[in-house]
Design a protein around this motif. Structure first.
Motif, PDB file in Angstrom:
ATOM      1  N   TRP A  86       0.874  -1.289   0.076  1.00 13.98           N
ATOM      2  CA  TRP A  86      -0.141   0.065   0.222  1.00 13.98           C
ATOM      3  C   TRP A  86       0.912   1.450  -0.172  1.00 13.98           C
ATOM      4  CZ3 TRP A  86      -4.705   1.469  -1.137  1.00 13.98           C
ATOM      5  CH2 TRP A  86      -5.602   0.245  -1.312  1.00 13.98           C
ATOM      6  N   ALA A  87       2.098   1.532   0.491  1.00 11.46           N
ATOM      7  CA  ALA A  87       2.969   2.261   0.544  1.00 11.46           C
ATOM      8  C   ALA A  87       3.355   2.645  -0.908  1.00 11.46           C
ATOM      9  CB  ALA A  87       4.133   2.069   1.579  1.00 11.46           C
ATOM     10  N   LEU A  88       3.559   1.548  -1.724  1.00  8.24           N
ATOM     11  CA  LEU A  88       4.134   1.654  -2.944  1.00  8.24           C
ATOM     12  C   LEU A  88       2.934   2.038  -4.078  1.00  8.24           C
ATOM     13  CD1 LEU A  88       6.026  -1.675  -3.389  1.00  8.24           C
ATOM     14  CD2 LEU A  88       6.934   0.752  -3.371  1.00  8.24           C
ATOM     15  N   SER A  97      11.220   3.009  13.425  1.00  9.94           N
ATOM     16  CA  SER A  97      11.973   1.884  14.102  1.00  9.94           C
ATOM     17  C   SER A  97      11.638   1.821  15.480  1.00  9.94           C
ATOM     18  CB  SER A  97      13.733   2.483  13.681  1.00  9.94           C
ATOM     19  OG  SER A  97      14.146   1.166  14.176  1.00  9.94           O
ATOM     20  N   ALA A  98      11.713   2.700  16.021  1.00 13.22           N
ATOM     21  CA  ALA A  98      11.544   2.811  17.520  1.00 13.22           C
ATOM     22  C   ALA A  98      10.335   2.244  17.954  1.00 13.22           C
ATOM     23  CB  ALA A  98      11.535   4.414  18.236  1.00 13.22           C
ATOM     24  N   LEU A  99       9.066   2.326  16.840  1.00 12.29           N
ATOM     25  CA  LEU A  99       7.684   1.612  17.210  1.00 12.29           C
ATOM     26  C   LEU A  99       7.653   0.246  16.582  1.00 12.29           C
ATOM     27  CD1 LEU A  99       5.681   4.860  15.796  1.00 12.29           C
ATOM     28  CD2 LEU A  99       5.875   3.878  18.087  1.00 12.29           C
ATOM     29  N   GLY A 100       8.849  -0.398  16.185  1.00 11.16           N
ATOM     30  CA  GLY A 100       8.902  -1.807  15.693  1.00 11.16           C
ATOM     31  C   GLY A 100       8.468  -2.031  14.384  1.00 11.16           C
ATOM     32  N   TYR A 101       8.108  -1.243  13.382  1.00 10.53           N
ATOM     33  CA  TYR A 101       7.601  -1.470  12.155  1.00 10.53           C
ATOM     34  C   TYR A 101       9.123  -1.494  11.288  1.00 10.53           C
ATOM     35  CZ  TYR A 101       3.280   0.208  13.516  1.00 10.53           C
ATOM     36  OH  TYR A 101       1.933   0.407  14.294  1.00 10.53           O
ATOM     37  N   GLY A 102       9.651  -2.788  11.328  1.00 12.25           N
ATOM     38  CA  GLY A 102      10.878  -3.024  10.501  1.00 12.25           C
ATOM     39  C   GLY A 102      11.063  -2.873   9.093  1.00 12.25           C
ATOM     40  N   GLN A 103       9.782  -3.205   8.403  1.00  3.57           N
ATOM     41  CA  GLN A 103       9.659  -3.303   6.876  1.00  3.57           C
ATOM     42  C   GLN A 103       9.397  -1.589   6.449  1.00  3.57           C
ATOM     43  OE1 GLN A 103      10.211  -5.521   4.565  1.00  3.57           O
ATOM     44  NE2 GLN A 103      11.103  -6.456   6.400  1.00  3.57           N
ATOM     45  N   LEU A 104       8.447  -0.831   7.057  1.00  4.19           N
ATOM     46  CA  LEU A 104       8.226   0.614   6.854  1.00  4.19           C
ATOM     47  C   LEU A 104       9.551   1.097   7.297  1.00  4.19           C
ATOM     48  CD1 LEU A 104       4.532   1.298   8.321  1.00  4.19           C
ATOM     49  CD2 LEU A 104       5.165   1.056   5.902  1.00  4.19           C
ATOM     50  N   THR A 105      10.300   1.103   8.211  1.00  3.10           N
ATOM     51  CA  THR A 105      11.665   1.677   8.267  1.00  3.10           C
ATOM     52  C   THR A 105      12.458   1.537   7.162  1.00  3.10           C
ATOM     53  OG1 THR A 105      11.448   1.174  10.864  1.00  3.10           O
ATOM     54  CG2 THR A 105      13.730   1.894   9.707  1.00  3.10           C
ATOM     55  N   LEU A 106      12.384   0.309   6.735  1.00  2.00           N
ATOM     56  CA  LEU A 106      13.311  -0.095   5.592  1.00  2.00           C
ATOM     57  C   LEU A 106      12.704   0.933   4.184  1.00  2.00           C
ATOM     58  CD1 LEU A 106      13.644  -3.745   5.743  1.00  2.00           C
ATOM     59  CD2 LEU A 106      15.628  -2.099   5.720  1.00  2.00           C
ATOM     60  N   LEU A 108       4.726  14.846  -6.126  1.00  2.00           N
ATOM     61  CA  LEU A 108       3.617  14.032  -5.712  1.00  2.00           C
ATOM     62  C   LEU A 108       4.014  12.627  -5.050  1.00  2.00           C
ATOM     63  CD1 LEU A 108       0.821  15.370  -7.963  1.00  2.00           C
ATOM     64  CD2 LEU A 108       1.516  16.125  -5.656  1.00  2.00           C
ATOM     65  N   ALA A 109       5.005  12.075  -5.773  1.00  2.00           N
ATOM     66  CA  ALA A 109       5.179  10.570  -5.438  1.00  2.00           C
ATOM     67  C   ALA A 109       5.861  10.454  -4.066  1.00  2.00           C
ATOM     68  CB  ALA A 109       6.238   9.743  -6.534  1.00  2.00           C
ATOM     69  N   LEU A 110       6.842  11.503  -3.790  1.00  2.00           N
ATOM     70  CA  LEU A 110       7.442  11.610  -2.588  1.00  2.00           C
ATOM     71  C   LEU A 110       6.491  12.087  -1.606  1.00  2.00           C
ATOM     72  CD1 LEU A 110      11.032  13.457  -3.486  1.00  2.00           C
ATOM     73  CD2 LEU A 110      10.540  10.910  -2.776  1.00  2.00           C
ATOM     74  N   GLY A 111       5.715  12.792  -1.647  1.00  2.00           N
ATOM     75  CA  GLY A 111       4.571  13.337  -0.830  1.00  2.00           C
ATOM     76  C   GLY A 111       3.986  12.119  -0.362  1.00  2.00           C
ATOM     77  N   GLY A 112       3.385  11.285  -1.621  1.00  2.00           N
ATOM     78  CA  GLY A 112       2.623  10.169  -1.186  1.00  2.00           C
ATOM     79  C   GLY A 112       3.257   8.982  -0.344  1.00  2.00           C
ATOM     80  N   ALA A 113       4.734   8.991  -0.545  1.00  2.00           N
ATOM     81  CA  ALA A 113       5.468   7.931   0.282  1.00  2.00           C
ATOM     82  C   ALA A 113       5.659   8.304   1.553  1.00  2.00           C
ATOM     83  CB  ALA A 113       6.850   7.966  -0.384  1.00  2.00           C
ATOM     84  N   VAL A 114       6.021   9.886   1.844  1.00  2.00           N
ATOM     85  CA  VAL A 114       5.988  10.380   3.270  1.00  2.00           C
ATOM     86  C   VAL A 114       4.781  10.229   3.739  1.00  2.00           C
ATOM     87  CG1 VAL A 114       6.298  12.490   4.628  1.00  2.00           C
ATOM     88  CG2 VAL A 114       7.936  12.104   2.597  1.00  2.00           C
ATOM     89  N   ALA A 115       3.579  10.470   3.401  1.00  2.00           N
ATOM     90  CA  ALA A 115       2.338  10.429   4.099  1.00  2.00           C
ATOM     91  C   ALA A 115       1.754   8.896   4.245  1.00  2.00           C
ATOM     92  CB  ALA A 115       1.342  11.232   3.199  1.00  2.00           C
ATOM     93  N   SER A 116       1.906   8.097   3.475  1.00  2.00           N
ATOM     94  CA  SER A 116       1.776   6.802   3.743  1.00  2.00           C
ATOM     95  C   SER A 116       2.649   6.099   4.826  1.00  2.00           C
ATOM     96  CB  SER A 116       1.890   5.917   2.540  1.00  2.00           C
ATOM     97  OG  SER A 116       3.393   5.755   2.192  1.00  2.00           O
ATOM     98  N   LEU A 117       3.940   6.284   5.021  1.00  2.00           N
ATOM     99  CA  LEU A 117       4.456   6.018   6.018  1.00  2.00           C
ATOM    100  C   LEU A 117       4.131   6.550   7.356  1.00  2.00           C
ATOM    101  CD1 LEU A 117       8.249   6.917   4.751  1.00  2.00           C
ATOM    102  CD2 LEU A 117       7.439   4.518   5.595  1.00  2.00           C
TER     103      LEU A 117
END
Length: 319
Positions: free
Chosen positions: A76-78, A190-199, A229-238
Motif C-alpha cells: 500500500w505504501a507503493l 523503527s522505535a515503534l517496531g515497524y521494520g519493513q516500513l523503516t526500510l 507528488l510521489a515523494l509526498g505520497g511516500a511520506v504520507a503513507s509512512l
C-alpha cells in the motif's frame, strides 16, 4: 545489512541511470516551463529537463522489490507512492505538451489525490489492526478519531503531497528537505517496531540522496510533479501506516510553512483587493526576491527542516 542496502541501492540506481535519463529527457525536449511572474533569475532554468522524478519512483520500486518483504503495508505504501506519481506524471505531460506552467486543473488533481487517500484510509480501517487511532506527541498514548479518521487521512495525504510539491521550487530544496523528513521518520518508525516500513523510509531517503546528486545547484534535472507528488505520497503513507500523522506535522514543518505561506498570501490578496504580504509565495521565493542567493535559501531551509525533525523526534522520546 538491509538497512544499509536500503539507502545504498536507490542511491546508486540514480547515480548510474541519471545521466541516461537526463539525455533521454533532453532528446524528448521535456524541458521545464517557467512561470512568467516568478523570479527573473529562474528564466535561465527554462528548458532544463524535468520529470526526473520518474527515476526516483523506479529506484524506490526496484529496491523495494529486491530487499523488502512485500507485506500489505509495503504494497500500500507503493500504491500510494506510485499512484500519486502517476497524477504528477499526467500534470507534467500536460505542461510540456501545452508549453505552459499549469497542467491538470486544480480540481482534477485534487480529486485524484483524495481518491488515493481515501483508498488508504479504507485499507487501514478495514484490513489492519491500526484502527482509527493515532499516537499523540509529547503526551503519549493514542487518540481514537472514530469516523473523523477518514477526513484526517485525506488531509494528511493531500496536504503532504501538495506540501512537497510547493517546496519543490529551488534546486535541491524538496529533495533535501524530504531526505531529512524520511530519515527522521525512519528513526521514529523503527522505535515503534515497524521494520519493513523503516526500510521503506530508508529507501525513499536513498532515492532523495541520489537525486540531489543531479538536482543540487545548478540543477541538471528537475523532479517535476511526478517526483514531488510521489515523494509526498511516500511520506504520507509512512505516517498513516505507523499512526504517526501528528508527528509528521512537526517533522514536516517546512511543508506546513510553505503551504501556509501560499494560503496566507492568497487570503491576504483577496481581503485587501490585491496587496501582497510576501513578495511571492511559496515562502522560499519571498527570500529569493528579498535578495538571498538561491543556494543560501536552500541551505537555510535544510537547516530549518533539521530543526523541525529534531523537534518531532524529541516530542516522541519524551513520551
Amino acid at each position: 545489512m538491509r538497512y544499509y542496502l536500503a539507502v545504498i541501492f536507490p542511491f546508486f540506481i540514480l547515480l548510474l541511470l541519471g545521466p541516461t535519463l537526463i539525455r533521454v529527457l533532453e532528446f524528448l525536449n521535456y524541458g521545464q516551463q517557467i512561470r512568467d511572474e516568478g523570479p527573473k533569475s529562474h528564466l535561465k532554468k527554462k528548458g532544463i529537463p524535468t520529470m526526473g522524478g520518474i527515476l526516483i519512483i523506479l529506484a524506490i520500486l526496484i529496491t523495494a522489490l529486491l530487499i523488502l518483504d512485500l507485506s500489505s503495508y509495503i504494497i500500500w505504501a507503493l500504491i500510494i507512492t506510485i499512484g500519486m506519481g502517476l497524477l504528477g506524471f499526467l500534470d507534467d505531460i500536460i505542461k510540456i505538451r501545452s508549453r505552459r506552467s499549469l497542467g491538470l486543473k486544480a480540481r482534477e488533481k485534487l480529486i485524484g489525490q483524495v481518491l488515493f487517500a481515501l483508498l488508504l484510509a479504507v485499507y487501514v480501517y478495514l484490513y489492519t489492526d491500526l484502527g482509527t487511532f493515532v499516537i499523540l506527541p509529547i503526551k503519549g498514548g493514542y487518540i481514537n478519531l472514530g469516523y473523523w479518521f477518514f477526513p484526517f487521512v485525506i488531509f494528511t495525504v493531500v496536504g503532504t503531497a501538495n506540501g512537497v510539491n510547493l517546496t519543490d521550487g529551488l534546486d535541491g530544496l524538496a529533495s533535501g528537505v524530504t531526505l531529512i523528513v524520511v530519515s527522521s521518520l525512519a528513526v521514529l518508525i523503527s522505535a515503534l517496531g515497524y521494520g519493513q516500513l523503516t526500510l521503506f523510509a530508508l529507501i525513499v531517503a536513498g532515492a532523495c540522496l541520489g537525486f540531489i546528486w543531479y538536482n543540487s545547484y545548478p540543477a541538471q534535472v528537475f523532479m517535476g510533479d511526478v517526483g514531488s507528488l510521489a515523494l509526498g505520497g511516500a511520506v504520507a503513507s509512512l505516517a498513516v501506516l505507523s499512526q504517526t500523522e501528528l508527528f509528521l506535522l512537526i517533522i514536516g514543518g517546512i511543508y506546513v510553512v510553505e503551504t501556509l505561506s501560499v494560503m496566507i498570501q492568497v487570503s491576504y490578496f483577496r481581503c485587501t483587493g490585491g496587496a501582497r504580504l510576501f513578495k511571492m509565495s511559496p515562502l522560499h521565493h519571498h527570500y529569493e526576491l528579498a535578495g538571498l542567493a538561491e543556494s543560501k535559501v536552500v541551505a537555510r531551509f535544510w537547516i530549518l527542516a533539521l530543526i523541525f525533525a529534531l523537534m518531532g523526534l524529541a516530542s516522541f522520546y519524551v513520551i
